[in-house]
Enzyme design. Structure first.
Site, short mmCIF file in Angstrom:
data_model
loop_
_atom_site.label_atom_id
_atom_site.label_comp_id
_atom_site.label_asym_id
_atom_site.label_seq_id
_atom_site.Cartn_x
_atom_site.Cartn_y
_atom_site.Cartn_z
N ARG A 1 -22.87 6.66 2.56
CA ARG A 1 -22.62 6.52 0.96
C ARG A 1 -23.23 5.34 0.44
O ARG A 1 -23.72 5.09 -0.81
CB ARG A 1 -21.06 6.47 0.94
N VAL B 1 -0.76 11.47 1.26
CA VAL B 1 -0.53 11.95 2.41
C VAL B 1 0.04 11.18 3.66
O VAL B 1 1.03 11.49 4.15
CB VAL B 1 -2.02 12.45 3.02
N SER C 1 -10.28 9.89 5.78
CA SER C 1 -9.24 9.34 5.50
C SER C 1 -7.75 10.22 5.15
O SER C 1 -6.70 9.71 5.29
CB SER C 1 -9.29 8.26 4.08
N GLY D 1 -12.68 17.32 1.98
CA GLY D 1 -11.80 17.97 2.98
C GLY D 1 -11.43 16.97 4.03
O GLY D 1 -11.49 15.76 3.77
N THR E 1 -4.48 11.19 -2.93
CA THR E 1 -4.51 12.31 -1.94
C THR E 1 -4.89 13.90 -2.84
O THR E 1 -5.49 14.57 -2.58
CB THR E 1 -3.23 12.42 -1.16
N GLU F 1 -4.50 4.35 3.03
CA GLU F 1 -5.37 3.59 2.43
C GLU F 1 -4.95 2.02 2.40
O GLU F 1 -5.73 1.41 2.20
CB GLU F 1 -5.80 4.16 1.07
N HIS G 1 -18.77 5.55 -4.26
CA HIS G 1 -18.89 6.97 -4.15
C HIS G 1 -20.32 7.26 -5.09
O HIS G 1 -20.35 6.84 -6.08
CB HIS G 1 -17.92 7.98 -4.40
P1 FAD Z 1 -2.62 7.88 -2.08
O1 FAD Z 1 -2.59 9.34 -1.71
O2 FAD Z 1 -3.16 7.25 -2.96
O3 FAD Z 1 -0.77 7.71 -2.26
C1 FAD Z 1 -0.16 6.53 -2.83
C2 FAD Z 1 1.08 6.75 -3.34
O4 FAD Z 1 1.53 5.33 -3.62
C3 FAD Z 1 1.00 7.24 -4.84
O5 FAD Z 1 2.02 8.20 -4.65
C4 FAD Z 1 1.39 6.16 -5.75
O6 FAD Z 1 2.07 6.54 -6.87
C5 FAD Z 1 2.21 5.30 -4.93
N1 FAD Z 1 2.31 3.85 -5.33
C6 FAD Z 1 1.08 3.07 -5.35
N2 FAD Z 1 1.73 1.93 -5.92
C7 FAD Z 1 3.08 2.17 -6.03
C8 FAD Z 1 4.24 1.16 -6.01
N3 FAD Z 1 3.95 -0.10 -6.72
N4 FAD Z 1 5.35 1.83 -6.11
C9 FAD Z 1 5.67 2.88 -5.86
N5 FAD Z 1 4.70 3.77 -5.55
C10 FAD Z 1 3.52 3.39 -5.63
N6 FAD Z 1 -10.56 11.26 1.66
C11 FAD Z 1 -10.82 12.32 2.52
O7 FAD Z 1 -10.58 11.97 3.66
N7 FAD Z 1 -11.45 13.64 1.98
C12 FAD Z 1 -11.62 13.73 0.76
O8 FAD Z 1 -12.22 14.69 0.50
C13 FAD Z 1 -11.45 12.78 -0.19
N8 FAD Z 1 -11.85 12.96 -1.36
C14 FAD Z 1 -11.37 12.19 -2.44
C15 FAD Z 1 -11.84 12.22 -3.85
C16 FAD Z 1 -11.08 11.47 -4.63
C17 FAD Z 1 -11.31 11.80 -6.15
C18 FAD Z 1 -10.35 10.37 -4.36
C19 FAD Z 1 -9.94 9.25 -5.59
C20 FAD Z 1 -10.26 10.08 -2.87
C21 FAD Z 1 -10.69 10.95 -1.87
N9 FAD Z 1 -10.47 10.50 -0.66
C22 FAD Z 1 -10.65 11.67 0.21
C23 FAD Z 1 -9.72 9.33 -0.26
C24 FAD Z 1 -8.40 9.73 0.17
O9 FAD Z 1 -8.09 10.68 -0.84
C25 FAD Z 1 -7.41 8.75 0.02
O10 FAD Z 1 -7.96 7.59 0.79
C26 FAD Z 1 -6.12 9.19 0.71
O11 FAD Z 1 -5.69 10.21 0.18
C27 FAD Z 1 -5.14 8.06 0.55
O12 FAD Z 1 -3.81 8.55 0.81
P2 FAD Z 1 -2.45 7.58 0.87
O13 FAD Z 1 -1.33 8.37 1.19
O14 FAD Z 1 -2.91 6.21 1.78
O15 FAD Z 1 -2.55 7.07 -0.54
C1 SIN Z 2 -16.12 13.81 -1.23
O1 SIN Z 2 -15.42 14.66 -1.47
O2 SIN Z 2 -17.13 13.38 -1.59
C2 SIN Z 2 -14.92 12.68 -0.98
C3 SIN Z 2 -15.01 12.70 0.27
C4 SIN Z 2 -14.22 11.28 1.01
O3 SIN Z 2 -14.08 10.53 0.02
O4 SIN Z 2 -13.81 11.19 2.50
#
Ligand code: FAD
Ligand code: SIN
Length: 519
Positions: free
Chosen positions: A274, A13, A375, A47, A41, A359, A228
């Protein structure tokens, strides 16, 4: 491909939102280490939290976020997140994101430590996937955005104190390449994979934090890791998340004797923060000598459960569990890291030319513990802000040019983890730097991780062990318990001495800083 204005590392995201912002003013290459749609993501279930419902207020969302953060949130960053959140969610809806609705109105659910129902969700329990779909649809149509998948970034290029690009692996030609740009936005996500038990997919190895640290940027608050509470623990099943929304909708936690035990630990019972729920589960597991406790949904309406949580329903069925009839074995797993690369509220790191969002970043918005579902919102708001800052601050700079590719060392393969080291790090982190920590154990882990980092055979293994070492060093340094960091030898929160952030920088001792923002 050999010239670009901006580089975005990661396609979750935060990276996608940053790329869309940057594309307003230049050419953007998004490097991502797996498929374009593989990220934390993609798996987000519960949500996205946003103060948009009729009975909600910005001030309440701010207050809940600050309370969850256990005295360490940067209030300025929290206000930015919560105030700007509604605007970015509306934009996401305009861009085609289909959040669930009831009677035509947006449907909000509840999660732990939220004083209101304020969580928007999509396709029941596939919120992240829907957000990625909408952002990717838009990004793919933007002529200024190019994706390069399966291209792992290995390190950052720094010249005269400025980040000028990255070194990455060309997926097609087995070449190590240097890609240069006016600015780099790190959006590499979290680091759950440094733990043996995690909800995070394979890509979440914390590369961005380690690369930024190695390049000279500051990383903060790495000791704060969120575990979690309810991750599927059925034998043979993957560590699949069972969203907090299941407890928000009335799910109960029971021990082996069928007792709903949370009331013994916290008045908020299943909806306590949590860290409290996770530690209570571990205490029950230890007391009963079992590997899990149970999440019980059987008293809830079966049709509703199937409709509201379709992905969870189908996934559990695959492992012989019917969420409408069976008690589900669960135990905690590493889920989210509150710390990361220190940024201000514009996504600027302490290294010129390097921005970070999502993140991988630490704006101070989560303090010592992240409020559930904040997040995805963080990725949208700070992804856009980091993109805008990178664009504005490099106006007039020449584009970056790609250098001649270098052949990759083939022994050992530079793009592969050393599997033995990776496994050892994951076990050490789980056993000694997990939910319940203790000084002597942390010291033992730190010594071994320092050794492993110095022996790391290639860049990827080195990044991984370096990050594990940094988390452990910060956990040993903080002699108190707060939010996601719990020390049995210092079980109390100590505001007088420890209401500060940890800051780590290459070749310098770890130190305390009062505030994250401001660079
Ligand atoms: P990410 O979405 O992790 O994207 C990171 C990107 O970087 C990926 O494309 C990866 O391939 C790339 N990358 C990594 N290292 C490298 C590298 N060395 N070179 C090139 N590319 C690289 N949060 C909420 O707010 N609500 C929720 O309901 C929720 N549910 C979750 C459920 C699960 C199972 C998990 C694991 C997390 C959840 N979270 C939730 C947390 C949230 O999803 C993440 O914190 C958030 O999506 C992180 O987004 P981001 O764009 O920072 O990183
Ligand atoms: C969950 O759906 O319990 C994860 C939500 C989050 O990590 O923010």
């Amino acid at each position: 491909m050999n010239k670009t204005d901006f580089l975005v590392i990661g396609s979750g995201v935060a990276g996608l939102r940053a790329a869309l912002e940057l594309a307003r003013g230049g050419r953007v290459i998004v490097l991502t280490k797996d498929r374009i749609d593989e990220s934390n993501t993609e798996y987000a279930q519960g949500g996205v939290a946003v103060a948009l419902s009729d009975d909600d207020e910005i001030a309440l969302h701010v207050e809940d976020t600050l309370n969850a953060g256990a005295g360490l949130c940067d209030e300025k960053a929290v206000i930015v997140l919560v105030e700007e959140g509604p605007r970015y969610i509306r934009e996401l809806i305009e861009w085609g994101t289909e959040f669930d609705r009831e009677g035509g109105e947006l449907a909000f659910t509840r999660e732990a430590a939220h004083s209101r129902r304020r969580i928007l969700h999509a396709h029941g329990d596939s919120t992240g996937r829907e957000i990625v779909r909408a952002l990717l649809d838009r990004a793919k149509k933007d002529p200024n955005i190019t994706f390069l998948a399966h291209a792992a970034t290995l390190g950052l290029l720094v010249e005269d104190g400025r980040c000028i690009g990255v070194e990455y692996l060309d997926p097609n030609e087995s070449l190590k390449r240097e890609m240069r740009a006016k600015a780099v936005v790190l959006a590499t996500g979290g680091a759950g994979q440094v733990y043996a038990q995690t909800t995070n997919p394979e890509v979440a190895t914390g590369d961005g934090m380690a690369m930024a640290y190695t390049a000279g940027a500051t990383v903060c608050d790495l000791e704060f890791v969120q575990f979690h509470p309810t991750v599927l623990a059925a034998p043979g099943a993957p560590r699949f998340l069972l969203t907090e929304a299941l407890r928000g909708e009335g799910g109960r936690l029971r021990n082996d004797s069928g007792e709903a035990f949370m009331k013994q630990y916290d008045d908020r019972e299943e909806l306590a923060p949590r860290d409290i729920v996770s530690r209570s589960i571990v205490t029950e597991m230890t007391r009963t000598g079992r590997q899990w406790v149970y999440l019980d949904l059987t008293h809830l309406d079966a049709n509703y459960l199937r409709r509201r949580f379709p992905k969870i329903h189908l996934t559990c069925l695959r492992y012989g569990l019917d969420i409408t009839k069976d008690q589900l074995p669960v135990s905690p797993a590493a889920h989210y890291i509150m710390g990361g690369v220190r940024t201000d509220t514009l996504g600027r790191t302490t290294l010129a030319g390097l921005y970070a969002a999502g993140e991988v970043a630490c704006t101070g918005v989560h303090g010592a513990n992240r409020l559930a579902s904040n997040s995805l919102l963080e990725g949208l708001v700070f992804g856009a802000r980091a993109g805008a800052a990178a664009l504005n601050e490099t106006d007039g700079f020449p584009p970056g040019v790609e250098r001649e590719p270098k052949p990759v060392d083939i022994s050992p393969p530079d793009w592969m983890f050393d599997p033995q080291t990776r496994y050892r790090v994951q076990e050490l982190m789980w056993q000694k730097v997990g939910l319940i920590r203790q000084g002597a154990e942390l010291k033992t882990a730190l010594d071994e991780l320092t050794h492993l980092a110095s022996q790391a055979l290639n860049t990827r293994t080195h990044n991984f062990t370096t990050l594990a070492r940094l988390i452990t060093e910060a956990a040993l340094w903080r002699e108190e318990s707060r939010g996601g960091h719990y020390r049995v030898d210092f079980p109390k929160r100590d505001d007088e001495k420890w209401r500060v952030h940890s800051a780590q920088q290459l070749n310098q001792p770890i130190k305390a800083v009062e505030q994250i923002g401001g660079g």
